[in-house]
Design an enzyme around this catalytic site. Structure first.
Site, mmCIF file in Angstrom:
data_model
loop_
_atom_site.group_PDB
_atom_site.id
_atom_site.type_symbol
_atom_site.label_atom_id
_atom_site.label_comp_id
_atom_site.label_asym_id
_atom_site.label_seq_id
_atom_site.Cartn_x
_atom_site.Cartn_y
_atom_site.Cartn_z
ATOM 1 C CB SER A 42 38.052 -43.620 -9.817
ATOM 2 O OG SER A 42 38.502 -43.473 -8.496
ATOM 3 C CB SER A 60 39.522 -42.203 -5.682
ATOM 4 O OG SER A 60 38.401 -42.996 -5.378
ATOM 5 C CE LYS A 76 39.856 -46.243 -6.353
ATOM 6 N NZ LYS A 76 38.581 -45.688 -6.817
#
Length: 378
Positions: A116, A61, A64
């Site tokens: 997230s 993640s 991101k």
């Protein structure tokens, strides 16, 4: 006019702290749990510590960060984003969005960075890129622009649904360095808790940042992004600041990532001190060949150990004047050369030197017309 080189041999003597010795660096590397890791200076990008920094890895993640950067650069935070069925079906961590609802892009970016949300990542990608495929193209174009040569992005969230989705510790540090130049990104990354309206339910959203370094573990932390998938394992990007030193740490596949980051930061803050090599403005120790004053538009700062400071040298290089005009045409400048700092024959910092003229002293015809228009409108 041929280039004229004026060498000003200055030994910059400062007082400071103890440097990291090679032996100590080896000890740190052995104690870092991450398969790959890096610590860089946020301002200059100097690598302060690294472990397999260019090895391509799954990144989960922390992907991101790129998604947030593109949302801020290509979207309007006040725009409302319609959540699609595909966004709601995204696996893993979620904001629990509902299909058909409309949510401000700003809320989606906060949910992306703090909690997230994979559903948020898909909604942002579809809105900004037109489709997931279109957004992936944008991600890779940005990566190429930033020199992320060991990276490829296939989705906006980092889930393990594509084999060709990877980056390196060094590339992710480059990305975070770029992202931190954006005031909105810095504010979002540093937010511990975010509250906003929920258009689909009676209860409101409240998202607490998953970055425990920021919320509880390390008081010098200024932001970052967490990540985890079964194949990537734990990934983490953080930023920290102490006494004017601003560093970025990245770890990939790190079982003890919180401790890894604290260890790198503490060693970095102890060994390096960010020194102002040259102040913004007139440079009294540098003189152009014609005897005119020269200026720096920004100060030159660089992290150095105590021993390195004694070996820094300064050089001024001059060339034929090149006119530059500021964005709002408030001033016109003549770039006449560069001020360079070297450490052991290696360039560590370089910035343009200018002769400067204010437009209120030499007002052009366009400026006079705009001044007359503004006066008439008033």
């Amino acid at each position: 006019m041929k280039a004229t080189i004026v060498r000003i041999v200055l030994c910059l003597l400062f007082f400071g702290v103890v440097a990291i010795s090679p032996a100590n660096a080896e000890t740190i590397e052995a104690e870092i749990s991450a398969e790959t890791a890096i610590l860089i200076d946020e301002e200059s990008g100097r690598i302060l510590f690294e472990k397999n920094k260019d090895q391509p890895m799954r990144i989960a993640s922390i992907t991101k960060i790129m998604t947030a950067v593109l949302a801020l650069e290509h979207g309007d935070l006040e725009e409302e984003v319609k959540v699609s069925e595909e966004a709601v079906r995204a696996e893993g961590s979620s904001l629990y969005l509902q299909a058909g609802t409309k949510i401000p892009l700003e809320d989606l970016v906060y949910g992306l960075m703090l909690r997230s949300g994979n559903d948020s990542a898909v909604a942002i990608a579809e809105h900004v890129g037109g489709s997931l495929e279109g957004f992936s193209i944008m991600m890779n174009e940005k990566a190429e622009q930033l020199g992320m040569n060991n990276s490829y992005f296939n989705n906006p969230h980092g889930l393990d649904d594509h084999e060709q989705h990877y980056s390196s510790a060094h590339d992710m540090a480059r990305l975070m360095q770029y992202a931190m130049k954006d005031e909105q990104f810095r504010a979002i990354s540093a937010t511990e808790t975010y509250k906003t309206d929920n258009p689909a339910e009676d209860w409101n959203y409240e998202w607490r940042n998953k970055n425990k370094l920021l919320t509880s573990l390390y008081s010098y932390t200024t932001g970052g992004k967490t990540g985890y998938t079964k194949r990537a394992k734990r990934t983490l990007v953080t930023t920290a600041e102490k006494e004017g030193d601003r560093f970025i740490a990245v770890t990939l596949n790190a079982p003890s990532d919180w401790n890894d980051h604290i260890r790198m930061y503490e060693e970095g803050f102890e060994a390096f001190d960010t020194i102002t090599l040259a102040e913004e403005g007139k440079q009294p120790l540098v003189q152009a060949p014609e005897g005119k004053d020269v200026y720096l538009h920004e100060a030159i700062r660089y992290p150095l150990t105590e021993e390195e400071r004694k070996r820094v040298r300064q050089a001024a290089t001059f060339h034929s004047p090149r006119e530059r005009r500021s964005e709002h045409e408030e001033r016109v400048t003549q770039e006449v050369g560069h001020l360079t700092f070297e450490l052991d024959d290696r360039t560590i910092a370089r910035s343009p030197l200018f002769e400067e003229k204010q437009l209120d002293q030499q007002e052009g015809w366009r400026d006079r017309i705009w001044r007359m228009i503004r006066s008439f409108m008033e």
